[in-house]
Design a protein around this motif. Sequence first.
Motif, short mmCIF file in Angstrom:
data_model
loop_
_atom_site.label_atom_id
_atom_site.label_comp_id
_atom_site.label_asym_id
_atom_site.label_seq_id
_atom_site.Cartn_x
_atom_site.Cartn_y
_atom_site.Cartn_z
N ARG A 10 0.87 -1.47 -0.08
CA ARG A 10 0.50 0.28 0.09
C ARG A 10 0.86 0.82 0.22
NH1 ARG A 10 -0.04 -1.94 5.34
NH2 ARG A 10 -1.65 -3.17 4.28
N LYS A 11 1.81 1.58 0.43
CA LYS A 11 3.10 1.96 0.07
C LYS A 11 3.78 2.06 -1.08
CE LYS A 11 2.56 3.49 4.54
NZ LYS A 11 3.12 2.22 5.40
N ASP A 16 -2.68 0.98 -5.80
CA ASP A 16 -3.91 1.82 -5.05
C ASP A 16 -4.49 0.77 -4.14
OD1 ASP A 16 -6.75 3.03 -4.09
OD2 ASP A 16 -6.99 4.15 -6.28
N MET A 17 -5.09 0.91 -3.25
CA MET A 17 -5.87 -0.74 -2.66
C MET A 17 -7.31 -0.62 -2.84
SD MET A 17 -5.44 -0.41 1.57
CE MET A 17 -5.72 1.82 2.24
N ASN A 18 -7.78 0.26 -3.22
CA ASN A 18 -9.10 0.48 -3.28
C ASN A 18 -9.61 0.36 -4.85
OD1 ASN A 18 -10.22 1.87 -0.78
ND2 ASN A 18 -9.13 3.89 -1.54
N THR A 19 -8.49 -0.14 -5.58
CA THR A 19 -8.45 -0.77 -7.43
C THR A 19 -7.70 -1.63 -7.10
OG1 THR A 19 -6.46 0.66 -7.82
CG2 THR A 19 -9.30 1.64 -7.73
#
Length: 197
Positions: A10-11, A16-19
């Motif tokens: 996530r860094k 993008d963790m949402n996609t």
Amino acid sequence: MSKFSDFEYRKQPGFDMNTFNGANQAIPMKTLVIHCVDPRAVDIPQAIAEYFGDEVYPGEIITDENGTRIGSTRTLFVETNAGGRAAFALETVAAMDYIFHVKNVVVVHHSFCGTTTLTPELIVKKFHDHHHADISTLFDHDSLAIMDFKESLNYDIRLLRESPAVPKHVKLYGFFYEISSGKLTEVVRDIPVQLAA
Ligand SMILES: [Zn+2]
């Protein structure tokens, strides 16, 4: 932030963790095999891969030009615990679905398993005697010992099917494995109706 933060997906720039829609393009995982920690049961994943015929195990690690490990050709993953019980593997099923979209979950119980030396009541009592601690409500009671292989396999497949942690389209299989001959026997399968041929 710790000194290890650079090792988190996530860094990473561009991540993008949402996609995020799963890591199957990096590792084509489709099957999770749950079996016992007993070292004599170590050949179970290979036996299951051969039984299904369309699995890759152990497969090969894929590296990029910098030597970074970016994937693997393996399709079959393994979760081990005492007895190879479904109840102790539920979180792994949910996590494997999030990261890889798991298609099959396979439970394998093996001959002369250590969990056939005891009963659920006995492990609770002896643990209390030895360590003065009560574990009676910590774990799924019927998963503490294998009292009958056919029953334990049917119990585990039913537990998986009824658990909200297991997506309803996942195919479920239960096998008995004889540790000396390597013989694998399919005892139960639960294929969702809409997927049946
Ligand atoms: Zn065992």
